[in-house]
Design an enzyme around this catalytic site. Sequence first.
Site, PDB file in Angstrom:
ATOM      1  CE1 TYR A   1      -4.271   0.580  -0.446  1.00 48.47           C
ATOM      2  CE2 TYR A   1      -4.418  -1.405   0.873  1.00 48.47           C
ATOM      3  CZ  TYR A   1      -4.996  -0.497   0.008  1.00 48.47           C
ATOM      4  OH  TYR A   1      -6.282  -0.666  -0.403  1.00 48.47           O
TER       5      TYR A   1
ATOM      6  CD  GLU B   1      -4.834   5.064   0.230  1.00 47.29           C
ATOM      7  OE1 GLU B   1      -4.898   5.841   1.201  1.00 47.29           O
ATOM      8  OE2 GLU B   1      -5.745   4.281  -0.079  1.00 47.29           O
TER       9      GLU B   1
ATOM     10  CG  ASP C   1      -6.799  10.699 -24.768  1.00 42.80           C
ATOM     11  OD1 ASP C   1      -5.828   9.931 -24.844  1.00 42.80           O
ATOM     12  OD2 ASP C   1      -7.941  10.320 -24.426  1.00 42.80           O
TER      13      ASP C   1
ATOM     14  CE  LYS D   1      -5.927   2.358 -26.191  1.00 43.25           C
ATOM     15  NZ  LYS D   1      -6.100   3.119 -24.948  1.00 43.25           N
TER      16      LYS D   1
ATOM     17  NE  ARG E   1      -5.437  -4.182 -20.444  1.00 48.14           N
ATOM     18  CZ  ARG E   1      -5.831  -3.775 -21.656  1.00 48.14           C
ATOM     19  NH1 ARG E   1      -6.629  -2.736 -21.783  1.00 48.14           N
ATOM     20  NH2 ARG E   1      -5.442  -4.408 -22.743  1.00 48.14           N
TER      21      ARG E   1
END
Length: 413
Positions: free
Chosen positions: A51, A53, A197, A226, A232
């Site tokens: 973790y 954060e 984008d 991509k 991903r």
Amino acid sequence: MPWPSTRDTEVFSIIERETERQNTGLQLIPSENFASPQVLEATASVLTNKYSEGYPGKRYYGGNWVIDEAEELARSRVKALFGADHANVQPHSGANANLGVYLALLEPGDTVLGMSLDHGGHLTHGSPVNISGRTYNFVAYGVTRSDERLDYDQIRDLALEHRPRMIVAGATAYSRIIDPEPIADIAAEVGALFVFDAAHIAGLIAGGVHPNPTPHADIVTFTTHKTLRGPRGGCIICREDYAQAIDKAIFPGLQGGPLEHVIAAKAVAFHEAAQPEFAGYAHQIVANARALAESLAAEGLRIVSGGTDNHLMLIDLRSIDEELTGKDAQLALDEAGMTVNKNTIPDDPRSPFVTSGLRVGTPAVTTQGMQEAEMDQIGRWIARVLGDPGDRGELAAVREEVRTLCAKFTPYG
Ligand code: DSN
């Protein structure tokens, strides 16, 4: 160890079958690629356990001194790759990257200019079914009827009329160069923020075959899986002025714990994309797309806008059969071992579930080492299938030929 000693054969047999599918068929969806073994290794690492954060040096949990190094490395590598001031490598996806930008810089109801989904834009560029379109006042621009390309004068006219707070450029189904400079000029003229984008074309930019929007845009978002060929995920790079707002929007604004195993894999991908051979790869993606488009056109299939400058093309199926839908064409091609996706073409009378077009691209087959000769063959196979998609015998025959070709270019041996 208290872990199960028996293997979960149910799940792993699915993974084995998916590996087989990827190894033996042609992956022609332009937003897909094959991640490298090192990207896969990092994604499957123990970093998934942590973790973290917050951001490097400013975490809400202890034990992050090693993780900090991974995230810092990803940030510095991606900044160097695109020439950016600041990077946030935490977005779980391209959609989250875009939403983070909107959350950081817009108020609900603000006017934004974005490319319409049915002309090649993305759901997060203001589609009414997406949170972007429901929260902000998106005004859509599109391609022209005459040449099916972006018309920068039309974007300027809309910007002058609507005075948007933000202009979003970028597309998911547009086969031409998107020139960031005229859009930056329009944004400056109307006092709008300029967001690019680059999800589809990030790898082409890194490889030097598409203009880099980073020097022209306030913010650039992209996915890492991509053309960039990483794990991903999403990423935001921006001018220093927006760094704090963007970071605050991604965490705590939008997301919780970052996926540090994926962030480490992003760092691997950014390093791979900075190598000289990646430029060769990017050039070959475009050369392959041109060769595939030429092969399809020679078979009588109309390519939207007449061709391609990037990694993808849209096939207008009405050019060979008014009745043939993208949905049926996709099913037939799947059966013949070629994975594509149905896609609307500009001003498509059919719904996005049916469509009159197919979207086809070359990033994955280029990773496999295929070149122009193979693209010519793939174009002829696609035409053979679309010529009579109901002929199961013909589909099976093409399937075997595809399998034979893929055996020479297996991605995961
Ligand atoms: N980016 C989309 C695609 O091009 O496949 C998915 O959201």
